[in-house]
Design an enzyme around this catalytic site. Sequence first.
Site, PDB file in Angstrom:
ATOM      1  N   SER A  69       0.626  -0.866   0.094  1.00  0.00           N
ATOM      2  CA  SER A  69      -0.304  -0.216  -0.011  1.00  0.00           C
ATOM      3  C   SER A  69       0.452   1.093   0.298  1.00  0.00           C
ATOM      4  CB  SER A  69      -0.757   0.053   1.037  1.00  0.00           C
ATOM      5  OG  SER A  69      -1.030   1.601   1.313  1.00  0.00           O
ATOM      6  N   LYS A  88     -14.644  -3.398   2.116  1.00  0.00           N
ATOM      7  CA  LYS A  88     -14.403  -2.325   1.931  1.00  0.00           C
ATOM      8  C   LYS A  88     -16.615  -2.015   2.604  1.00  0.00           C
ATOM      9  CE  LYS A  88     -11.912   0.585  -1.584  1.00  0.00           C
ATOM     10  NZ  LYS A  88     -11.558   1.244  -2.724  1.00  0.00           N
ATOM     11  N   ALA A 139     -15.395  -0.602  -6.055  1.00  0.00           N
ATOM     12  CA  ALA A 139     -14.892   0.188  -7.144  1.00  0.00           C
ATOM     13  C   ALA A 139     -15.665   1.005  -7.695  1.00  0.00           C
ATOM     14  CB  ALA A 139     -13.469  -0.635  -7.164  1.00  0.00           C
ATOM     15  N   THR A 170     -20.160 -10.931 -14.047  1.00  0.00           N
ATOM     16  CA  THR A 170     -21.087 -11.152 -13.505  1.00  0.00           C
ATOM     17  C   THR A 170     -21.972 -11.081 -13.495  1.00  0.00           C
ATOM     18  OG1 THR A 170     -19.889 -12.611 -11.248  1.00  0.00           O
ATOM     19  CG2 THR A 170     -22.425 -12.507 -11.230  1.00  0.00           C
ATOM     20  N   ALA A 185     -25.432 -10.492 -13.141  1.00  0.00           N
ATOM     21  CA  ALA A 185     -26.923  -9.458 -11.968  1.00  0.00           C
ATOM     22  C   ALA A 185     -25.741  -8.749 -11.419  1.00  0.00           C
ATOM     23  CB  ALA A 185     -27.129 -11.356 -11.391  1.00  0.00           C
TER      24      ALA A 185
END
Length: 281
Positions: free
Chosen positions: A15, A66, A132, A154, A156
């Site tokens: 990070s 998140k 994100a 995906t 959906a």
Amino acid sequence: MPDRYAVIGNPIAHSKSPQIHTVFARQTGHDLTYRAILAERGALEETIKTFQSQGGKGLNITIPFKAEAWKLVQQRSPRAQRARAINTIAIAEDGSLFGENTDGAGLVRDLLANHGGHIASQRILLLGAGGAASGVMEALLAEKPAFLAVVNRTAAKAVELAARFDQFGAITGGGYELLMDYPGYSFNLIINATASSLQGELPPLPGKILSPGGWTYDMMYGSEPTAFMKWGQSQGAARSLDGLGMLVEQAAEAFFIWRGIRPQTTPLLAQLRREAGSFSR
Ligand code: NDP
């Protein structure tokens, strides 16, 4: 005793947030420390509690926590409420947690202020429907694009995301086959919010979906152009950008929430690009 801040994620070793916030603190004359904390999956709540018990004032939250962090906070901004994912926590004196999502503001600021780009009246394609993508939807739509299409492996999840935000603008969602359904339809800006670049992969994109003069933007960044950035170049993108500016801008937004002052981002961004030799054109 300096105020304590940290970022929690897994993985977290690489990070850049500790470096970014240390520079912001120096620049603004604020006395604080900022470190990276690795949390095991399933141990987010315990990790936050430990940090609180040590007198921590604020946290950034990154992959893969998140959405889980969103559930743990007691209060959220309206934008964070709708995003269902947070990347910033402010810890109040009484120990309560306030959650915000600064990813959208970071992306929009990078595109508009750092790169002189446009969102208003543009046809935009957002790839991905994870944390994100969810975090940037409202900020993108607030800039009034002509149209926003969200596609995801995906399907959906993209359909759900589009439905959740359709009150904010013209938006559709689906699988990648959606892009085959409108031959000749093209986008002025294609944003990659998938994790595919982490795996060196490219989402299954057809050719000719980028308008002449169009831009591509990969939220990922690194010392080499990502697969998606290379794809953008092969499609004739006028600009093929990485997400380093978004990272710095979302951090500046978080710093503002914690400290009430907005640090300058331009010198730091230039420094990070020099150090990493990171690529964006
Ligand atoms: P999530 O795990 O929440 O979501 C991952 C998304 O990527 C899902 O939509 C997933 O599709 C899709 N995906 C994964 N692999 C592939 C593949 N091989 N092909 C196509 N789609 C794929 O991650 P986040 O949304 O939190 O993060 C996504 C990316 O954005 C990461 O690279 C992250 O580093 C970057 N990021 C950068 C920021 C910055 O400041 N620059 C800020 C936030 C994120 P499915 O739903 O089908 O699994």
